[in-house]
Design a protein around this motif. Structure first.
Motif, PDB file in Angstrom:
ATOM      1  N   PRO A  71     -26.505 -12.272  10.708  1.00 49.44           N
ATOM      2  CA  PRO A  71     -27.963 -12.350  10.899  1.00 49.44           C
ATOM      3  C   PRO A  71     -28.324 -13.050  12.201  1.00 49.44           C
ATOM      4  N   LEU A  72     -29.363 -12.555  12.850  1.00 50.15           N
ATOM      5  CA  LEU A  72     -29.818 -13.150  14.101  1.00 50.15           C
ATOM      6  C   LEU A  72     -30.300 -14.572  13.891  1.00 50.15           C
ATOM      7  N   LEU A  73     -30.608 -14.917  12.650  1.00 49.35           N
ATOM      8  CA  LEU A  73     -31.124 -16.246  12.340  1.00 49.35           C
ATOM      9  C   LEU A  73     -30.149 -17.323  12.799  1.00 49.35           C
ATOM     10  N   LYS A  74     -28.825 -17.027  12.741  1.00 47.00           N
ATOM     11  CA  LYS A  74     -27.819 -18.014  13.110  1.00 47.00           C
ATOM     12  C   LYS A  74     -27.645 -18.126  14.617  1.00 47.00           C
ATOM     13  N   GLN A  75     -28.271 -17.246  15.367  1.00 48.08           N
ATOM     14  CA  GLN A  75     -28.177 -17.282  16.812  1.00 48.08           C
ATOM     15  C   GLN A  75     -29.409 -17.939  17.444  1.00 48.08           C
ATOM     16  N   ALA A  76     -30.162 -18.629  16.626  1.00 55.23           N
ATOM     17  CA  ALA A  76     -31.481 -19.110  17.067  1.00 55.23           C
ATOM     18  C   ALA A  76     -31.462 -20.491  17.694  1.00 55.23           C
ATOM     19  N   LYS A  77     -30.295 -20.954  18.160  1.00 56.88           N
ATOM     20  CA  LYS A  77     -30.252 -22.269  18.790  1.00 56.88           C
ATOM     21  C   LYS A  77     -30.936 -22.231  20.159  1.00 56.88           C
ATOM     22  N   ILE A  78     -31.721 -23.257  20.427  1.00 55.30           N
ATOM     23  CA  ILE A  78     -32.405 -23.363  21.719  1.00 55.30           C
ATOM     24  C   ILE A  78     -31.619 -24.322  22.600  1.00 55.30           C
ATOM     25  N   PHE A  92     -52.084 -21.013  -2.720  1.00 54.55           N
ATOM     26  CA  PHE A  92     -52.627 -20.553  -4.003  1.00 54.55           C
ATOM     27  C   PHE A  92     -51.607 -20.885  -5.091  1.00 54.55           C
ATOM     28  N   PRO A  93     -52.059 -21.489  -6.202  1.00 54.14           N
ATOM     29  CA  PRO A  93     -51.112 -21.842  -7.271  1.00 54.14           C
ATOM     30  C   PRO A  93     -50.640 -20.600  -8.022  1.00 54.14           C
ATOM     31  N   GLY A  94     -49.421 -20.637  -8.480  1.00 60.04           N
ATOM     32  CA  GLY A  94     -48.885 -19.506  -9.237  1.00 60.04           C
ATOM     33  C   GLY A  94     -47.440 -19.755  -9.606  1.00 60.04           C
ATOM     34  N   PRO A  95     -46.880 -18.886 -10.434  1.00 59.44           N
ATOM     35  CA  PRO A  95     -45.502 -19.086 -10.913  1.00 59.44           C
ATOM     36  C   PRO A  95     -44.461 -19.058  -9.801  1.00 59.44           C
ATOM     37  N   ASN A  96     -44.757 -18.388  -8.692  1.00 59.85           N
ATOM     38  CA  ASN A  96     -43.793 -18.283  -7.595  1.00 59.85           C
ATOM     39  C   ASN A  96     -44.143 -19.173  -6.408  1.00 59.85           C
ATOM     40  N   SER A  97     -45.140 -20.034  -6.585  1.00 62.19           N
ATOM     41  CA  SER A  97     -45.555 -20.903  -5.487  1.00 62.19           C
ATOM     42  C   SER A  97     -44.508 -21.981  -5.227  1.00 62.19           C
ATOM     43  N   VAL A  98     -44.404 -22.394  -3.963  1.00 63.66           N
ATOM     44  CA  VAL A  98     -43.459 -23.442  -3.587  1.00 63.66           C
ATOM     45  C   VAL A  98     -44.225 -24.621  -2.993  1.00 63.66           C
ATOM     46  N   SER A  99     -43.549 -25.753  -2.867  1.00 60.26           N
ATOM     47  CA  SER A  99     -44.193 -26.932  -2.294  1.00 60.26           C
ATOM     48  C   SER A  99     -44.174 -26.845  -0.768  1.00 60.26           C
ATOM     49  N   VAL A 100     -44.985 -27.675  -0.133  1.00 61.36           N
ATOM     50  CA  VAL A 100     -45.080 -27.659   1.325  1.00 61.36           C
ATOM     51  C   VAL A 100     -43.726 -27.943   1.965  1.00 61.36           C
ATOM     52  N   LYS A 101     -42.971 -28.877   1.418  1.00 58.81           N
ATOM     53  CA  LYS A 101     -41.698 -29.258   2.034  1.00 58.81           C
ATOM     54  C   LYS A 101     -40.673 -28.127   2.029  1.00 58.81           C
ATOM     55  N   ASP A 102     -40.888 -27.115   1.183  1.00 61.26           N
ATOM     56  CA  ASP A 102     -39.934 -25.997   1.092  1.00 61.26           C
ATOM     57  C   ASP A 102     -40.355 -24.778   1.911  1.00 61.26           C
ATOM     58  N   ILE A 103     -41.419 -24.897   2.679  1.00 60.84           N
ATOM     59  CA  ILE A 103     -41.936 -23.754   3.437  1.00 60.84           C
ATOM     60  C   ILE A 103     -40.886 -23.174   4.380  1.00 60.84           C
ATOM     61  N   THR A 104     -40.282 -24.020   5.193  1.00 60.76           N
ATOM     62  CA  THR A 104     -39.335 -23.539   6.199  1.00 60.76           C
ATOM     63  C   THR A 104     -38.183 -22.785   5.564  1.00 60.76           C
ATOM     64  N   PHE A 105     -37.643 -23.328   4.492  1.00 61.07           N
ATOM     65  CA  PHE A 105     -36.528 -22.677   3.791  1.00 61.07           C
ATOM     66  C   PHE A 105     -36.907 -21.273   3.331  1.00 61.07           C
ATOM     67  N   HIS A 106     -38.073 -21.150   2.737  1.00 65.31           N
ATOM     68  CA  HIS A 106     -38.491 -19.851   2.199  1.00 65.31           C
ATOM     69  C   HIS A 106     -38.890 -18.873   3.300  1.00 65.31           C
ATOM     70  N   LEU A 107     -39.487 -19.361   4.373  1.00 67.58           N
ATOM     71  CA  LEU A 107     -39.827 -18.468   5.479  1.00 67.58           C
ATOM     72  C   LEU A 107     -38.568 -17.927   6.157  1.00 67.58           C
ATOM     73  N   GLN A 108     -37.487 -18.711   6.162  1.00 64.93           N
ATOM     74  CA  GLN A 108     -36.222 -18.229   6.698  1.00 64.93           C
ATOM     75  C   GLN A 108     -35.720 -17.042   5.895  1.00 64.93           C
ATOM     76  N   LYS A 109     -35.905 -17.097   4.584  1.00 66.07           N
ATOM     77  CA  LYS A 109     -35.489 -15.978   3.737  1.00 66.07           C
ATOM     78  C   LYS A 109     -36.327 -14.741   4.034  1.00 66.07           C
ATOM     79  N   TYR A 110     -37.613 -14.962   4.304  1.00 63.66           N
ATOM     80  CA  TYR A 110     -38.477 -13.839   4.677  1.00 63.66           C
ATOM     81  C   TYR A 110     -37.981 -13.226   5.980  1.00 63.66           C
ATOM     82  N   THR A 111     -37.559 -14.065   6.916  1.00 61.80           N
ATOM     83  CA  THR A 111     -37.080 -13.588   8.206  1.00 61.80           C
ATOM     84  C   THR A 111     -35.799 -12.781   8.040  1.00 61.80           C
ATOM     85  N   LYS A 112     -34.912 -13.269   7.205  1.00 59.15           N
ATOM     86  CA  LYS A 112     -33.667 -12.551   6.966  1.00 59.15           C
ATOM     87  C   LYS A 112     -33.945 -11.156   6.420  1.00 59.15           C
ATOM     88  N   LYS A 113     -34.909 -11.095   5.504  1.00 66.70           N
ATOM     89  CA  LYS A 113     -35.275  -9.790   4.952  1.00 66.70           C
ATOM     90  C   LYS A 113     -35.799  -8.889   6.054  1.00 66.70           C
TER      91      LYS A 113
END
Length: 309
Positions: free
Chosen positions: A181-188, A147-168
């Motif tokens: 943060p557990l995010l840094k322990q996520a190596k497979i 959905f378009p809006g002032p806070n919308s991001v492009s498709v290529k930036d999805i992963t970056f922004h979802l990581q921030k959601y995860t950190k929260k």
């Protein structure tokens, strides 16, 4: 009389010349139109044979096998092809993630392209009629809303922004937010397998991957009621800015980057495939426009025959 005859002959020759000129201009215009039409992205699609739709068009309206309503090509209330369009002759598309379509209650069923997605990707698409929609709060780290809006991001930036959601999410659910943060322990580890079908992975890194995308199906004037719903607040919003609509019901006063629902789904998936999955696109989702492209050509030809273009 001879003078009148000569004058008449001259006038006739002039009319013929003008007629030929008009015909030439019309032909030139038609060739230009054809050329520009070939530049249309719909012309480049890798589609399954549409012969089944051609036959159905000649047969006219047919019955829905479920509700017996008279429909053309498919039933937009039961989400199934009509009797003259065998299901086995309709392509199916496998999508890389799940799609929820939230349909405005006042959106005319027969005018909506959302049903195309359900018909062509039945295992991956769910349509909800507002206000009946799921609760997304617990899955915000793996869901996005187109959905378009002032806070919308492009498709290529999805992963970056979802990581921030995860950190929260990590910080909100842990008493000790000062720890790493557990995010840094996520190596497979090499050879380690993950189950992509699991709703929540044990790997925090897996949680940053988009698993579901939401689309709103309504006229642009009706979207406010849905987009302001509290159940959609806080979701990452994605905007598709570089595509132009081919929809024949384009809404007056709106930019041509405002896409129909099926176009938005298709173009999002193409961008997702290239930008997030990092794979070359080879027409994997083109058949999502199987009905749309056929109807586009049908309506375009009808307008040409009627002299509207």
């Amino acid at each position: 009389q001879l003078t009148m005859s000569l004058n008449s002959s001259t006038l006739l020759n002039e009319e013929n010349a003008q007629g030929a000129k008009r015909h030439s201009e019309c032909l030139e215009s038609l060739l230009q139109t054809t050329s520009s039409f070939q530049d249309n992205p719909l012309q480049q699609l890798q589609l399954a044979s549409q012969e089944v739709l051609e036959k159905a068009k000649k047969s006219g309206r047919s019955k829905c096998p479920r509700c017996n309503s008279s429909r053309m090509f498919y039933c937009y209330t039961c989400f199934v092809p009509v009797e003259t369009v065998p299901t086995k002759e309709i392509p199916t598309v496998k999508l890389p993630l799940k799609i929820d379509i939230i349909k405005h209650p006042n959106e005319t069923d027969g005018k909506s392209t959302a049903v195309h997605a359900k018909l062509l990707a039945p295992d991956d698409v769910t349509i909800y009629k507002y206000p009946c929609i799921p609760e997304y709060e617990e899955k915000r780290h793996e869901i996005a809303l187109v959905f378009p809006g002032p806070n919308s991001v492009s498709v290529k930036d999805i992963t970056f922004h979802l990581q921030k959601y995860t950190k929260k999410g990590v910080c909100a659910s842990d008493d000790d937010c000062s720890r790493e943060p557990l995010l840094k322990q996520a190596k497979i580890e090499p050879g380690e397998k993950t189950n992509p079908s699991e709703g929540i992975s044990s790997s925090r890194g897996e949680d940053t991957r988009l698993k579901k995308i939401i689309f709103i199906d309504s006229t642009w004037n009706q979207t406010n009621k849905i987009i302001t719903d509290e159940r959609l607040q806080g979701l990452l919003q994605i905007e598709l800015k570089t595509r132009k609509t081919c929809f024949w019901r384009h809404q007056k006063g709106k930019p041509d980057t405002y896409l129909s629902t099926i176009e938005a789904i298709y173009y999002f998936l193409v961008d997702y495939h290239q930008e997030i999955l990092k794979e070359s696109y080879k027409g994997q989702y083109d058949n999502l426009l199987f009905f749309f492209s056929f109807m586009y050509t049908l309506i375009k030809d009808a307008k040409c025959c009627a002299g509207k273009e």
